[in-house]
Structure formats: C-alpha cells, structure tokens
Design an enzyme around this catalytic site. Sequence first.
Site: not given
Ligand code: PXP
Length: 261
Positions: A14, A17, A50, A52, A56, A77, A108, A158, A201, A224
């Site tokens: 992801n 960030h 994602h 949003r 952001r 996402e 989230t 997920e 997450h 993240h």
């Molecule tokens: N999966 C989903 C559906 C998410 O919304 C997120 C955060 O945007 C993640 C995975 C990744 O989470 P993290 O950034 O905490 O690794």
Amino acid sequence: MSGNLPPYLRLGVNIDHVATIRNARGGEHPDPVRAAELAAAAGADGITAHLREDRRHIRDADIARLKDLVGLPLNLEMAATPEMLDIALRHRPHACCIVPERREEVTTEGGLDAAGLHNHLKPIVDRLRDAGIRVSLFINADTRQLEAAVSLGAPVVELHTGAYCDAAFARENAKRDAELARLANAAKEGAALGLEVHAGHGLTFDTVAPVAAMPELAELNIGHFLIGEAIFIGLEGSIRRMRAAMDEARGGATEGRAERA
Ligand code: PXP
C-alpha cells in the site's frame, strides 16, 4: 502445491503514505508511482491504494498512472459511495476493496459492516463484479460478516488485523493471542465458505509471521509500516525484508509466485 506447503502468499504494498508525504507540500515528490515501481522490483505482487473522500492519500490522477505505468495489478480501496463506484468503473482496476470510511478517522479503524449494510452494498458489489473487477470486503474476523460476503457475492474478504497488531504493540499478550485465534478461525471459515481470504492493517516485521503462517490466506496488504521503515532501510530493503519474513513464516512456499490474480 508441493508437499504440505501452503500456497504462496501474495504481498500487496500500500503506497498511500508515500502520497501522504507528497501531499504535505502539495507538489509531486515523492511520487507514489515511483514507489510502486520500486515495490515491483522488490518482490511485491500488487499495489494497493486508498482513494479517500478527502484525498488525503492518492489523488484521482494517481489512479490512471498507477494502473498504466506500473506492471502490477492495482487494488483500489474505496468507500461504498456513488462517487467511488463511478471512479472505479471508469478506471477498472484489477481489484476493489470496499472499506468503511469516516472522515474524522486517522486510519480505517474497523471492518465494514457487510451484514448490516447488505442492501446498500449489494448493487455496488454487483456493478463492480459485472465490470470484471475482483471485489473484496474489508471486514472484522466475524462469522456474520463472512456469511454476508457470501450472500453479497463478493469473492474475496480481507480480514482487519488492526486489533491483533494493537494488542501486540501494547504487549497485551492474552488479547493478542485471542485476536490471532479469531483471525485464524475466520481464515478457515472463510476458505470453507469458498471465499478467497486476505488480511491486513498495522502489520510489521514483528507481527507478520503468525498471520502469514495461516495457510488459508492468499494475500496480505501492508502499507504504513513499510513506508515508515523505508526511512531507515530504504523502500526496497523494507519490502524485501517483509517478503522474506512472509516466505519464512510460510515455510518457504514460492509456488504460484507468478500468479498475480
Ligand atoms: N488493508 C486495508 C483494507 C486498508 O484499508 C489498509 C490501510 O489503508 C491496509 C490494508 C494497510 O494497513 P497499514 O497501512 O496499516 O499496513
């Protein structure tokens, strides 16, 4: 599958960030597309982002660039809103993961109430699926939510790993173990229901192994921590180390690595 090894576990990186840092100055640097290209070189199997409502993280223009310029499948996402449905249908990413979204949240914070929102979600899931987009629902590890995914016709769920990661970070070991057991049960239950099961997450080098070891899981999505760790060891280094931790937890399973669906 060879021997008793579980199937290969895909890693979706992801890049939200990277966009967060770019947006802090409103310019073009650092470019999430460049991060996605590096992620591909470091062994990622997919890119997750994602869009949003408040933009952001990635911006609208990033979607086409991520889809067209990066040689990995894009998992978008999105909240279950008419605006996001329109955008998804216009860009047709490989996959869409429907997530709950509250404007004031930092991230989230919990899973989608797929059961309670059945009638709202049904037409959205149908339209995405009819467009050939792989639909997943970001849910808590809960039987009711798994059954709702089946009744909605979503092929993928997920599982939200945030509660497990928070407990691990706080060293609340009993809670951590209970959350892990909940995730493991949901992964089994989801697979038995015919769902493809993903998780994500809050995962880090310290928390990924027990999740990656769950044989029913097909994909982890991690953002993240990887981007944060890149400050110290570089993005390729952080992704390679996560990939290695996942492979090790999986007993070295690499079969199916090229299957990027
Ligand atoms: N999966 C989903 C559906 C998410 O919304 C997120 C955060 O945007 C993640 C995975 C990744 O989470 P993290 O950034 O905490 O690794």
